[in-house]
Write a protein that holds these residues in place. Structure first.
Motif, PDB file in Angstrom:
ATOM      1  N   LEU A 226       0.839  -1.187   0.000  1.00  7.03           N
ATOM      2  CA  LEU A 226       0.000   0.000   0.000  1.00  7.03           C
ATOM      3  C   LEU A 226       0.880   1.245   0.000  1.00  7.03           C
ATOM      4  CD1 LEU A 226      -2.970   0.796   0.199  1.00  7.03           C
ATOM      5  CD2 LEU A 226      -2.727   0.760   2.662  1.00  7.03           C
ATOM      6  N   ILE A 227       0.679   2.111  -0.969  1.00  5.99           N
ATOM      7  CA  ILE A 227       1.458   3.339  -1.079  1.00  5.99           C
ATOM      8  C   ILE A 227       0.487   4.508  -1.034  1.00  5.99           C
ATOM      9  CG2 ILE A 227       3.005   4.685  -2.538  1.00  5.99           C
ATOM     10  CD1 ILE A 227       3.905   2.001  -3.770  1.00  5.99           C
ATOM     11  N   SER A 228       0.761   5.461  -0.141  1.00  2.81           N
ATOM     12  CA  SER A 228      -0.111   6.617  -0.012  1.00  2.81           C
ATOM     13  C   SER A 228       0.741   7.871   0.148  1.00  2.81           C
ATOM     14  CB  SER A 228      -1.028   6.457   1.201  1.00  2.81           C
ATOM     15  OG  SER A 228      -1.818   7.604   1.376  1.00  2.81           O
ATOM     16  N   ALA A 229       0.413   8.926  -0.570  1.00  2.58           N
ATOM     17  CA  ALA A 229       1.167  10.175  -0.501  1.00  2.58           C
ATOM     18  C   ALA A 229       0.612  11.118   0.566  1.00  2.58           C
ATOM     19  CB  ALA A 229       1.147  10.872  -1.853  1.00  2.58           C
ATOM     20  N   ASP A 230      -0.651  10.980   0.902  1.00  2.00           N
ATOM     21  CA  ASP A 230      -1.286  11.871   1.868  1.00  2.00           C
ATOM     22  C   ASP A 230      -1.196  11.250   3.256  1.00  2.00           C
ATOM     23  OD1 ASP A 230      -2.926  13.495   3.408  1.00  2.00           O
ATOM     24  OD2 ASP A 230      -4.414  13.742   1.828  1.00  2.00           O
ATOM     25  N   LYS A 231      -0.460  11.861   4.163  1.00  2.00           N
ATOM     26  CA  LYS A 231      -0.242  11.298   5.499  1.00  2.00           C
ATOM     27  C   LYS A 231      -1.482  11.360   6.383  1.00  2.00           C
ATOM     28  CE  LYS A 231       4.682  12.357   5.461  1.00  2.00           C
ATOM     29  NZ  LYS A 231       5.218  11.117   5.075  1.00  2.00           N
ATOM     30  N   ASP A 232      -2.470  12.157   6.022  1.00  2.00           N
ATOM     31  CA  ASP A 232      -3.669  12.273   6.848  1.00  2.00           C
ATOM     32  C   ASP A 232      -4.748  11.256   6.463  1.00  2.00           C
ATOM     33  OD1 ASP A 232      -4.820  13.561   9.075  1.00  2.00           O
ATOM     34  OD2 ASP A 232      -6.087  14.791   7.782  1.00  2.00           O
ATOM     35  N   ILE A 233      -4.642  10.672   5.290  1.00  2.00           N
ATOM     36  CA  ILE A 233      -5.601   9.669   4.831  1.00  2.00           C
ATOM     37  C   ILE A 233      -5.085   8.288   5.221  1.00  2.00           C
ATOM     38  CG2 ILE A 233      -6.769   8.673   2.812  1.00  2.00           C
ATOM     39  CD1 ILE A 233      -7.614  11.546   3.469  1.00  2.00           C
ATOM     40  N   ILE A 234      -5.952   7.481   5.839  1.00  2.00           N
ATOM     41  CA  ILE A 234      -5.579   6.127   6.243  1.00  2.00           C
ATOM     42  C   ILE A 234      -6.184   5.166   5.218  1.00  2.00           C
ATOM     43  CG2 ILE A 234      -5.664   4.427   8.086  1.00  2.00           C
ATOM     44  CD1 ILE A 234      -6.320   6.768  10.000  1.00  2.00           C
ATOM     45  N   PRO A 235      -5.370   4.621   4.317  1.00  2.00           N
ATOM     46  CA  PRO A 235      -5.905   3.814   3.221  1.00  2.00           C
ATOM     47  C   PRO A 235      -5.978   2.310   3.503  1.00  2.00           C
ATOM     48  CG  PRO A 235      -3.626   4.276   2.806  1.00  2.00           C
ATOM     49  CD  PRO A 235      -3.973   4.957   4.107  1.00  2.00           C
ATOM     50  N   ASP A 236      -5.796   1.870   4.750  1.00  2.00           N
ATOM     51  CA  ASP A 236      -5.729   0.434   5.014  1.00  2.00           C
ATOM     52  C   ASP A 236      -7.020  -0.313   4.699  1.00  2.00           C
ATOM     53  OD1 ASP A 236      -7.046   1.553   7.155  1.00  2.00           O
ATOM     54  OD2 ASP A 236      -5.900   0.505   8.689  1.00  2.00           O
ATOM     55  N   ALA A 237      -8.163   0.344   4.789  1.00  2.00           N
ATOM     56  CA  ALA A 237      -9.423  -0.318   4.441  1.00  2.00           C
ATOM     57  C   ALA A 237      -9.460  -0.673   2.956  1.00  2.00           C
ATOM     58  CB  ALA A 237     -10.620   0.560   4.803  1.00  2.00           C
ATOM     59  N   LEU A 238      -8.755   0.091   2.136  1.00  2.00           N
ATOM     60  CA  LEU A 238      -8.717  -0.198   0.702  1.00  2.00           C
ATOM     61  C   LEU A 238      -7.897  -1.449   0.391  1.00  2.00           C
ATOM     62  CD1 LEU A 238      -8.304   3.400  -0.728  1.00  2.00           C
ATOM     63  CD2 LEU A 238     -10.368   2.002  -0.637  1.00  2.00           C
ATOM     64  N   ALA A 239      -6.987  -1.831   1.281  1.00  2.00           N
ATOM     65  CA  ALA A 239      -6.178  -3.026   1.056  1.00  2.00           C
ATOM     66  C   ALA A 239      -7.060  -4.277   1.034  1.00  2.00           C
ATOM     67  CB  ALA A 239      -5.101  -3.152   2.118  1.00  2.00           C
ATOM     68  N   GLY A 240      -8.050  -4.347   1.915  1.00  2.00           N
ATOM     69  CA  GLY A 240      -8.985  -5.473   1.916  1.00  2.00           C
ATOM     70  C   GLY A 240      -9.795  -5.538   0.633  1.00  2.00           C
ATOM     71  N   LEU A 241     -10.220  -4.392   0.156  1.00  2.00           N
ATOM     72  CA  LEU A 241     -10.969  -4.325  -1.096  1.00  2.00           C
ATOM     73  C   LEU A 241     -10.084  -4.749  -2.270  1.00  2.00           C
ATOM     74  CD1 LEU A 241     -13.547  -3.550  -2.619  1.00  2.00           C
ATOM     75  CD2 LEU A 241     -12.671  -1.212  -2.702  1.00  2.00           C
ATOM     76  N   ALA A 242      -8.827  -4.330  -2.262  1.00  2.00           N
ATOM     77  CA  ALA A 242      -7.899  -4.707  -3.335  1.00  2.00           C
ATOM     78  C   ALA A 242      -7.652  -6.215  -3.339  1.00  2.00           C
ATOM     79  CB  ALA A 242      -6.583  -3.955  -3.178  1.00  2.00           C
ATOM     80  N   ALA A 243      -7.480  -6.802  -2.161  1.00  2.00           N
ATOM     81  CA  ALA A 243      -7.289  -8.258  -2.069  1.00  2.00           C
ATOM     82  C   ALA A 243      -8.529  -8.991  -2.561  1.00  2.00           C
ATOM     83  CB  ALA A 243      -6.970  -8.652  -0.640  1.00  2.00           C
ATOM     84  N   SER A 244      -9.692  -8.494  -2.200  1.00  2.00           N
ATOM     85  CA  SER A 244     -10.946  -9.101  -2.642  1.00  2.00           C
ATOM     86  C   SER A 244     -11.080  -9.039  -4.159  1.00  2.00           C
ATOM     87  CB  SER A 244     -12.132  -8.387  -1.985  1.00  2.00           C
ATOM     88  OG  SER A 244     -13.357  -8.886  -2.470  1.00  2.00           O
ATOM     89  N   ALA A 245     -10.735  -7.906  -4.752  1.00  2.00           N
ATOM     90  CA  ALA A 245     -10.821  -7.757  -6.212  1.00  2.00           C
ATOM     91  C   ALA A 245      -9.843  -8.703  -6.904  1.00  2.00           C
ATOM     92  CB  ALA A 245     -10.535  -6.313  -6.606  1.00  2.00           C
ATOM     93  N   ALA A 246      -8.632  -8.838  -6.354  1.00  2.00           N
ATOM     94  CA  ALA A 246      -7.648  -9.736  -6.949  1.00  2.00           C
ATOM     95  C   ALA A 246      -8.116 -11.181  -6.881  1.00  2.00           C
ATOM     96  CB  ALA A 246      -6.304  -9.574  -6.234  1.00  2.00           C
TER      97      ALA A 246
END
Length: 71
Positions: free
Chosen positions: A5-25
């Motif tokens: 997971l790569i994120s440029a914005d330090k205030d946004i927590i993108p970890d919930a998107l990792a589950g969605l990405a794994a599900s899509a894969a």
């Protein structure tokens, strides 16, 4: 499966998107999978529940909950 997971914005927590990405894969693979799934972070700040709060909002939260579900 490994999610990088790569994120440029330090205030946004993108970890919930990792589950969605794994599900899509998994959904497009030949691996048997009873999905799809998705995740959401829920925080309570004061008396208000916030969906996918920022890192700044999370500092003041008294509840930090990650919920995953399928339908």
């Amino acid at each position: 499966m490994t999610i990088s997971l790569i994120s440029a914005d330090k205030d946004i927590i993108p970890d919930a998107l990792a589950g969605l990405a794994a599900s899509a894969a998994l959904a497009i693979s030949d691996i048997p999978f009873n999905g799809p799934i998705s995740e959401v972070r829920v925080a309570r700040v004061g008396k208000e529940f916030i969906i996918n709060p920022t890192a700044t909002q999370l500092k003041d939260a008294d509840i930090d909950l990650m919920v995953g579900a399928t339908f």
